[in-house]
Write an enzyme that holds these catalytic residues in place. Structure first.
Site, short mmCIF file in Angstrom:
data_model
loop_
_atom_site.label_atom_id
_atom_site.label_comp_id
_atom_site.label_asym_id
_atom_site.label_seq_id
_atom_site.Cartn_x
_atom_site.Cartn_y
_atom_site.Cartn_z
N MET A 11 5.03 2.83 1.73
CA MET A 11 6.26 2.52 2.47
C MET A 11 6.81 3.78 3.11
O MET A 11 6.96 4.82 2.46
CB MET A 11 7.29 1.90 1.51
CG MET A 11 8.64 1.60 2.15
SD MET A 11 8.49 0.37 3.50
CE MET A 11 9.88 0.88 4.52
N GLU A 16 4.18 -2.03 13.09
CA GLU A 16 2.96 -1.93 12.27
C GLU A 16 1.72 -1.72 13.13
O GLU A 16 0.84 -0.94 12.77
CB GLU A 16 2.81 -3.17 11.40
CG GLU A 16 3.94 -3.34 10.38
CD GLU A 16 4.17 -2.08 9.55
OE1 GLU A 16 3.28 -1.22 9.49
OE2 GLU A 16 5.27 -1.95 8.98
N GLY A 49 0.82 -1.20 0.00
CA GLY A 49 0.00 0.00 0.00
C GLY A 49 0.86 1.25 0.00
O GLY A 49 0.62 2.19 -0.75
N HIS A 61 -0.77 6.49 8.64
CA HIS A 61 0.00 5.33 9.11
C HIS A 61 1.48 5.51 8.77
O HIS A 61 2.35 5.36 9.63
CB HIS A 61 -0.58 4.07 8.43
CG HIS A 61 0.19 2.81 8.67
ND1 HIS A 61 -0.29 1.76 9.41
CD2 HIS A 61 1.42 2.42 8.25
CE1 HIS A 61 0.60 0.79 9.45
NE2 HIS A 61 1.65 1.15 8.74
N GLU A 62 1.76 5.87 7.52
CA GLU A 62 3.17 6.06 7.13
C GLU A 62 3.79 7.20 7.91
O GLU A 62 4.96 7.15 8.31
CB GLU A 62 3.28 6.32 5.63
CG GLU A 62 2.63 5.27 4.73
CD GLU A 62 2.98 3.85 5.10
OE1 GLU A 62 4.12 3.59 5.51
OE2 GLU A 62 2.09 2.97 4.97
ZN LIG Z 1 3.51 0.34 8.30
#
Ligand SMILES: [Zn+2]
Length: 846
Positions: free
Chosen positions: A268, A323, A266, A300-301
């Site tokens: 990085m 994660e 998705g 999230h990133e």
């Molecule tokens: Zn991640």
């Protein structure tokens, strides 16, 4: 010149990494790359300064084409290199060292390493790197492990029209013989897997947030679809939120985000230069669910810039924490700092259900565990790592309180900035922040697999509760009973209006009294995980089930309604509710639903039920009934988002002639719904489906769509259509090409694989059932892991829900043994899923 020839695996063990980390300190890399247009290779000069302790040889990781020169401390050394490990002789090393390597390397085309892509629309060339967990040494020689951090000073010579992006800012750009030479600021120290290089004629948009430069980039041919307004806004909201929450300013100076082609994941979290999958540039009008999903990925990133990049795990066994934390934080940020205030609803539907599903497979594993080598890391990008870990963090925050959690995180970043940390150090910080002792909690939640079932048992005298008990159970194989902090929802039907009473509750053993419930009015529905703090399966009592089957649309609490639908779906999967009964409920209740999250989640469950959990002989009927319900819902939909979701469901389930004809007429405009447009993605899905089902005029439809959409997406869709043709020669040609030279890149080969298998073509596909089991071991042995896992996912005969296939799968697992863990894991999960589907079909038919 040394050319690599090898048949040994490029894999780093934890033992080797630990031994190397004990000897190597203070790495400073200097890298100079020469890139030219249209080339198959590039040239590099890498210099590495580092301190070494101890005696004996050391190795650098480097997977390249040729090494032209190796110098250690100024002396030329004959390379001892097996294609991925370059040995530095102990006698040439000193306390302080400089190693210089001149080399040539080939571009990669599998989405990992240094990927090269040619845009079919305008012929432009684009390059980007993707390195997690262990691919960074495909670009330059290095110590490729997370706990040997380095600084990087990069220079790149590239065609003058190209943009060059790196983790740090460009310090200067100058002319060099018709090309441009880019020199970048030396970076702060970070791990090698977070190094990034993105090059090509990318379209660029710029903004600024305080003293942080923000950039957005995508291919020129996608620029018209890049909605910079929302992306910049989210980026700024996230930067402010995380800096405040962690009480630590954004550590890496600038923040660029690039949408790159043929990306495997998705996104990085490369330091200061995040790469995103292009599906997040919306070529068709997106639903708000899609926008929220994109926002979640973006945040999230960004959370990783602190957790992961500033403070990094020592080894890949703590990948889960990386994660889980980023996933949890992104939802928290969505709710607190963006317009997507219902983020936790999405969490309940997508993240938690992913975790529940993975945690009930035969391959379930503890959240925290051993990761012996980098190959095994590949196995761990799963629903336990992302979903269960994040769900368990959410449960932890419910137990220790939001303030304690925040204080703990601040302590963590203050203490470990620019270094590495382990799970034990993370827990130590949380204990400091919250004052709670977390050792028991960690043992029970992180070191044991599987999940509990929480239920309730209560009695009433007249209309008042006299006793109320929460119950907890565990599967026989994994008998762990855990502490849960929950809220219990008691729902009552009050003269046509539903009222919810919420009680805080906790349970540590198999039973817990809830004295606060005594004397309250008797409920019509009890839900023991109200507000979704808990990570557990919920057992609904029979009265509650009967109530929701009759009253689902009246429950006006959105999150609760979503959780109840999820509970019903779990009951289907556990053979407590027939798939056909569930589908009937969806057809009658879901068409009344106005919350897009619910419609999307539940229609996806329904599509899965039709494909997997309905007996073959009923499938056409169920598919047709559902498609007709979807068509009615599309026409009646109250918003464009609902129209899009119902149209996708209709196209996905159309399989009898009448429905195939309907979707064709929708694409052609012979049938229409006011306010709704069939988008290009839908048009492609309709065209491919018409090909697979042998609908008259399908080839002409594909041709027309190709002219309408000449982009890379169109190219991939055309490949799907090519392999979907119901013809023995077409199947034979596709099979050979997939296993042979491929279609030019992994993404193109994947597209071809996606078109191959259709349940309606089962007779035609019969030779490839045994063909798959014949070839799959060889594929996993000889091909890279990404290709092999796509091969399993798309070429396995998963359209056959039959005992024979199950037996064949078991034979495969037994035959492979310990040799190929990734294959064994996939085969066991596929078989587990197959057995569940067989049982659900038998139950539906009973
Ligand atoms: Zn991640």
């Amino acid at each position: 010149m040394t050319t690599a020839t090898t048949d040994v695996r490029d894999n780093l063990t934890q033992a080797d990494a630990e031994a190397r980390a004990a000897r190597v300190r203070h790495c400073d890399y200097t890298l100079d790359l020469q890139l030219t247009r249209g080339a198959e290779t590039y040239r590099g000069v890498a210099s590495l300064r580092f301190d070494a302790a101890g005696a004996g040889d050391l190795f650098l990781d480097f997977r390249g084409k040729t090494i032209e020169l190796l110098e250690v401390n100024g002396s030329k050394v004959e390379p001892r290199w097996n294609g991925f490990r370059l040995w530095l002789p102990g006698e040439a090393l000193a306390a302080s060292n400089t190693v210089r390597v001149v080399y040539e390397n080939e571009y990669d085309h599998e989405g990992d390493g240094f990927h090269q892509f040619k845009d079919p629309e305008d012929g432009e060339e684009y390059l980007y790197s993707n390195f997690e967990p262990y691919e960074s040494h495909r670009l330059f020689p290095q110590f490729d492990q997370p706990d040997i951090k380095g600084t990087y000073a990069l220079s790149v010579t590239a065609p003058a029209e190209w943009v060059v992006l790196h983790n740090s800012r460009a310090a200067s750009v100058s002319d060099a013989d018709g090309s441009k030479r880019w020199e970048f600021e030396q970076t702060k120290p970070f791990s090698t897997y977070l190094f990034a290089l993105v090059v090509g004629p990318y379209h660029e948009a710029r903004d600024r947030h305080g003293d942080i430069d923000i950039g957005l980039f995508c291919r020129k041919s996608l620029a018209k679809h890049l909605d910079t307004g929302e992306l910049f806004e989210l980026t700024k909201q996230g930067l402010t939120f995380f800096s405040d929450f962690f009480d630590f300013p954004y550590p890496f100076g600038k923040y660029d985000q690039v949408f790159v082609p043929e990306f495997n994941a998705g996104a990085m979290e490369n330091v200061g230069l995040v790469t995103h999958n292009e599906y997040m540039v919306f070529r068709d009008p997106p639903t708000d669910n899609q926008r929220r999903g994109r926002a979640e990925t973006l945040l999230h990133e960004m959370a990783h810039m602190w957790f992961g990049d500033l403070v990094t795990m020592r080894w890949w066994n703590d990948l889960w924490l990386n994660e889980s934390f980023a996933t949890y934080m992104s939802y928290l940020c969505l709710e607190k700092a963006t317009r997507f205030t219902t983020g936790w609803q999405d969490f309940a539907v997508s993240i938690k259900n992913w975790a529940y599903r993975q945690d009930q497979l035969v391959t379930t594993h503890p959240i925290a565990g051993q990761v012996a080598d980098t190959d095994q890391t590949f196995l761990n990008f799963d629903g336990i790592t992302y979903g269960k870990g994040a769900s368990v963090l959410k449960q932890l925050v419910a137990a220790i309180g939001a303030d304690g959690f925040r204080e703990g995180m601040r302590h963590y970043f203050r203490t470990h900035a620019y270094g590495n940390a382990t799970l034990a150090q993370f827990l130590e910080s949380l204990e400091k922040g919250s004052g709670a002792d977390l050792q028991d909690w960690a043992r029970l939640w992180l070191e044991t697999p599987s999940l509990n079932t929480i239920g309730s048992r209560w009695e009433a005298d007249g209309d008042r509760i006299t006793s109320f008990t929460l119950t907890q159970a565990a599967p026989d194989e994994y008998p762990t009973i855990r502490p849960h902090t929950l809220e219990v929802g008691l729902v009552r039907d009050l003269d046509g209006k539903l009222e919810v009473t919420v009680l805080p509750a906790s349970i540590r053993d198999t039973e817990a009294e809830l004295p606060e419930a005594r004397g309250l009015p008797a409920p019509d529905l009890v839900f023991p995980n109200y507000n979704d703090h808990g990570y557990a399966k919920i057992a609904l009592d029979p009265a509650s089930i009967a109530f929701i089957r009759g009253n689902m649309e009246r429950i006006d609490d959105d999150l609760l309604r979503l959780q109840l639908w999820a509970s019903l779906w779990n009951m289907v999967r556990d053979q407590q509710l027939k798939s056909t009964d569930f589908l009937a409920l969806v057809r009658t209740k879901m068409v009344l639903e106005t919350m897009p999250e619910a419609v999307e989640a539940v229609t996806n469950n329904a599509i899965a039920a039709i494909g997997r959990y309905v007996p073959d002989e009923w499938r056409d009927r169920e598919a047709h009934d559902f498609a007709q319900a979807a068509w009615a819902a599309l026409k009646a939909a109250s918003s464009n988002d609902l129209q899009i979701i119902w149209a996708r469901a209709l196209i996905a389930t159309a399989s009898v002639a009448e429905d195939l004809d309907l979707i064709g007429r929708l694409a052609d405009g012979a049938e229409s719904v006011p306010g709704f447009t069939v988008d290009q993605d839908m048009r492609w899905n309709i065209a491919v489906k018409h090909v697979a089902y042998g609908v008259a005029g399908a080839a002409a439809r594909v041709q027309a769509e190709s002219e309408r959409d000449p982009s890379d997406r169109g190219v991939r869709a055309r490949l799907r259509a090519e392999t979907a043709v119901p013809d023995a020669a077409a199947k034979a040609a596709a099979w050979e090409k997939v296993l042979g030279e491929g279609y030019g890149s992994l993404a193109l080969t994947e597209a071809a694989m996606m078109g191959f298998n259709w349940v309606e073509q089962r007779d035609l596909l019969a030779p490839y059932v045994e063909g798959f089991f014949d070839k799959v071991t060889e594929v996993f042995r000889n091909r890279d892991k990404e290709f092999a896992s796509y091969f399993y996912r798309f070429m396995a005969p998963s359209y056959l829900v039959e005992r024979d296939i199950y037996e064949r799968g078991e034979q495969l697992v037994a035959a492979v043994g310990d040799e190929l863990p990734v294959l064994v894991r996939m085969a066991r999960e596929a078989n587990d899923d197959l057995l569940r589907a067989i049982r659900c079909r038998e139950f539906a038919a009973s």
